[in-house]
Design an enzyme around this catalytic site. Structure first.
Site, mmCIF file in Angstrom:
data_model
loop_
_atom_site.group_PDB
_atom_site.id
_atom_site.type_symbol
_atom_site.label_atom_id
_atom_site.label_comp_id
_atom_site.label_asym_id
_atom_site.label_seq_id
_atom_site.Cartn_x
_atom_site.Cartn_y
_atom_site.Cartn_z
ATOM 1 N N GLU A 314 0.809 -1.224 0.000
ATOM 2 C CA GLU A 314 0.000 0.000 0.000
ATOM 3 C C GLU A 314 0.839 1.269 0.000
ATOM 4 O O GLU A 314 0.529 2.214 -0.710
ATOM 5 C CB GLU A 314 -0.937 0.016 1.223
ATOM 6 C CG GLU A 314 -2.022 -1.055 1.212
ATOM 7 C CD GLU A 314 -3.115 -0.777 0.174
ATOM 8 O OE1 GLU A 314 -2.919 0.075 -0.703
ATOM 9 O OE2 GLU A 314 -4.161 -1.437 0.249
HETATM 10 C C1 BLG Z 1 -10.479 0.141 -1.195
HETATM 11 C C2 BLG Z 1 -11.175 0.111 0.143
HETATM 12 C C3 BLG Z 1 -12.430 -0.724 0.066
HETATM 13 C C4 BLG Z 1 -13.305 -0.275 -1.080
HETATM 14 C C5 BLG Z 1 -12.490 -0.283 -2.351
HETATM 15 O O1 BLG Z 1 -11.368 0.568 -2.205
HETATM 16 O O2 BLG Z 1 -9.397 1.022 -1.142
HETATM 17 N N1 BLG Z 1 -10.277 -0.476 1.088
HETATM 18 C C6 BLG Z 1 -9.779 0.187 2.116
HETATM 19 O O3 BLG Z 1 -10.123 1.307 2.411
HETATM 20 C C7 BLG Z 1 -8.808 -0.525 2.969
HETATM 21 O O4 BLG Z 1 -13.123 -0.593 1.271
HETATM 22 O O5 BLG Z 1 -14.381 -1.191 -1.200
HETATM 23 S S1 BLG Z 1 -15.883 -0.722 -0.971
HETATM 24 O O6 BLG Z 1 -16.009 -0.227 0.381
HETATM 25 O O7 BLG Z 1 -16.686 -1.918 -1.187
HETATM 26 O O8 BLG Z 1 -16.149 0.311 -1.965
HETATM 27 C C8 BLG Z 1 -13.279 0.133 -3.571
HETATM 28 O O9 BLG Z 1 -13.713 1.421 -3.451
HETATM 29 C C9 BLG Z 1 -7.063 0.926 -1.224
HETATM 30 C C10 BLG Z 1 -8.325 0.689 -1.965
HETATM 31 C C11 BLG Z 1 -8.212 1.480 -3.209
HETATM 32 C C12 BLG Z 1 -6.770 1.435 -3.525
HETATM 33 N N2 BLG Z 1 -6.053 1.228 -2.258
HETATM 34 C C13 BLG Z 1 -6.615 -0.240 -0.420
HETATM 35 O O10 BLG Z 1 -6.162 -1.282 -1.236
HETATM 36 C C14 BLG Z 1 -6.250 2.670 -4.186
HETATM 37 O O11 BLG Z 1 -5.869 3.597 -3.548
HETATM 38 N N3 BLG Z 1 -6.250 2.653 -5.538
HETATM 39 C C15 BLG Z 1 -5.840 3.765 -6.350
HETATM 40 C C16 BLG Z 1 -4.348 3.707 -6.587
HETATM 41 S S2 BLG Z 1 -3.856 5.099 -7.528
HETATM 42 O O12 BLG Z 1 -4.333 6.286 -6.919
HETATM 43 O O13 BLG Z 1 -4.359 4.939 -8.856
HETATM 44 O O14 BLG Z 1 -2.426 5.049 -7.500
#
Ligand code: BLG
Length: 486
Positions: A314
């Site tokens: 992360e």
């Molecule tokens: C996750 C949330 C989930 C959520 C999904 O996104 O975040 N997890 C956390 O907060 C730990 O709860 O599921 S939902 O509640 O059913 O909607 C979907 O929205 C976080 C993710 C998103 C991801 N990292 C943890 O893995 C992220 O930041 N992606 C973007 C990367 S970047 O900005 O493109 O670099």
């Protein structure tokens, strides 16, 4: 001269007697080595206790050689009994002893010296001997640069033989052979500046690079070589033939490649720079957060190293990062998740880890009961990243395709479809960046493996071991061989 009538019966008697003798002696003939192994029901194998061969991990015995030889024993239908030697000389001594192990599986190269002591199998792994130096020191580029350097190699190793040959040509080269260390110690000694150079095989460096940020390859010493198993010299052909057909088979059916990817694939996946960086972060960043990972992992009944692996994926263990999408902190919690988990400040490392641990345990618990370990852990990771709704969409797509919605290997094939209109328009939760959880899970599994290996006894005394990485996992994940390939 005998009359004919006299000669014939005597000759026949003699022939019958000889025939009987031959038949009898065939019956009391010594069993072949292979027959003996099968009769005993045990394959006795000698190896070395090192990360590239055989060691204990979170689930017990593991290692590249161990996994391979275990499959061989399974093929033979016998039990595997592993013995370890403290050093290579002892290993070859044991192989000569009557009643000793019948097979050595220890990352051995078929050097001229060794060919006098054992018989080698077909090869199973290509390696290159590499001279290793410390980053920041001047980089040696050829054998002439070995002069005047403090060099240590394993006693009785193929590298010691290489250095002996070089010394014949250039007597000014000095080196020490040690039987009190393993490869990992040699790399640590270079990393910490206790010695200037060592020589190890490329596969061993690939495996260990992630622990030693200062270790670099100076140059390849000589041609690539191949690792092989060995049997005692006096043995018949039965075992070596069986070994060779086994090795040929696993080469053809892809099993060997999967093992190589699993054990030596870190550098391929991380790249060399990623591997140094990981090693650096392991020493500089993880110690600051380790206690929090341990505390909250214990509370949530998760393996703390899995939690730490999520944290690395992360944020590379940085508490103040923010993603393009506004997700924040060491465990990258969305605002909703943070609120639901009672996290008031996402940039506070302790709170972030606490919230991440709680959320991971929660999403895992929410999964369909039909999803069993180890897949359950990989599904929980995907859910952490993409959300349970989208994950269920991918499971439905899998079902429609006749795939198994409870197997990660099948569902991960469907996830990328969530970003294609053709597919997501038919799902309940619609568009999602479905490719992200696939690499998310694969990376975390890598980091998790590495973090587990750090906790090896032979790393004791090294800086990484001193960082206290030795709390056993609570939530058991099945051994690597049962994990679906990444
Ligand atoms: C996750 C949330 C989930 C959520 C999904 O996104 O975040 N997890 C956390 O907060 C730990 O709860 O599921 S939902 O509640 O059913 O909607 C979907 O929205 C976080 C993710 C998103 C991801 N990292 C943890 O893995 C992220 O930041 N992606 C973007 C990367 S970047 O900005 O493109 O670099």
């Amino acid at each position: 001269m005998f009359p004919q009538s006299d000669f014939r019966p005597r000759c026949a008697k003699w022939l019958i007697a000889t025939g009987l003798f031959l038949m009898l002696s065939a019956c009391v003939d010594k069993p072949t080595t292979l027959e003996r192994v099968k009769e005993d029901g045990v394959l006795r194998v000698i190896t070395r206790n090192s990360p590239a061969t055989y060691f204990q991990d979170r689930n017990g015995e593991t290692g590249f050689e161990y996994e391979l030889v275990k499959r061989f024993a399974e093929d033979l239908g016998v039990e595997l009994k592993i013995e370890t030697s403290d050093n290579l000389d002892e290993l070859f001594d044991q192989m000569q002893k009557p009643g000793g192990p019948v097979l050595a599986a220890a990352g051995l190269i078929d050097t001229e010296q060794r060919k006098k002591q054992v018989r080698f199998s077909h090869p199973y792994l290509d390696v290159t001997p590499q001279v290793i130096y410390r980053n920041g020191q001047s980089r040696p580029t050829d054998a002439g640069d070995l002069v005047g350097k403090r060099i240590t190699v394993l006693k009785g190793s193929s590298h010691a033989e290489q250095l002996a040959a070089l010394k014949l040509k250039n007597p000014a080269i000095e080196y020490e052979e040690s039987d009190a260390v393993e490869v990992v110690d040699l790399l640590r000694m270079v990393d910490e500046g206790q010695i200037d150079l060592t020589l190890v095989d490329s596969n061993e460096l690939a495996m260990n690079q992630v622990y030693f940020p200062n270790v670099r390859v100076a140059f390849d010493l000589g041609e690539g070589r191949q690792q092989r198993w060995a049997v005692a010299l006096g043995e018949d052909n039965s075992l070596i033939n069986e070994i060779n057909s086994f090795l040929d088979k696993v080469q053809k059916n892809g099993m060997l490649q999967r093992l190589k990817d699993r054990y030596y694939g870190h550098v391929d996946v991380l790249g060399y720079v990623g591997a140094y960086t990981f090693a650096q972060h392991l020493q500089e960043r993880l110690p600051k957060y380790e206690k929090h990972f341990q505390t909250f992992a214990k509370k949530e009944q998760v393996d703390w190293r899995l939690l730490a692996a999520i944290g690395y994926q992360e944020s590379m263990w940085q508490p103040s990062v923010t993603s393009k999408t506004g997700v924040r902190g060491l465990m990258m919690l969305t605002q909703n998740t943070a609120q639901a988990m009672g996290v008031s400040n996402r940039l506070d490392a302790k709170q972030s880890i606490q919230g991440g641990a709680k959320y991971f345990a929660y999403v895992k618990d929410q999964l369909d009961d039909k999803i069993k370990e180890p897949d359950r852990t990989w599904f929980a990771l995907a859910s952490y990243n993409i959300g349970g709704g989208h994950l269920d969409d991918a499971r439905k797509l899998a079902e429609n395709e006749g795939l198994n919605p409870n197997k990660w290997l099948d569902v991960k094939k469907m996830l990328p479809r969530l970003s294609q209109k053709k597919w997501y328009s038919k799902t309940r939760y619609g568009y999602a960046r479905g490719g992200e959880p696939v690499s998310f899970v694969a990376n975390i599994r890598r980091y998790y493996d590495i973090l587990t290996w750090v906790n090896q006894p032979q790393l004791e005394g090294s800086q990484v071991a001193e960082s206290n990485l030795h709390v056993p996992g609570v939530n058991k994940v099945k051994p690597p061989e049962d994990n679906p390939p990444l």
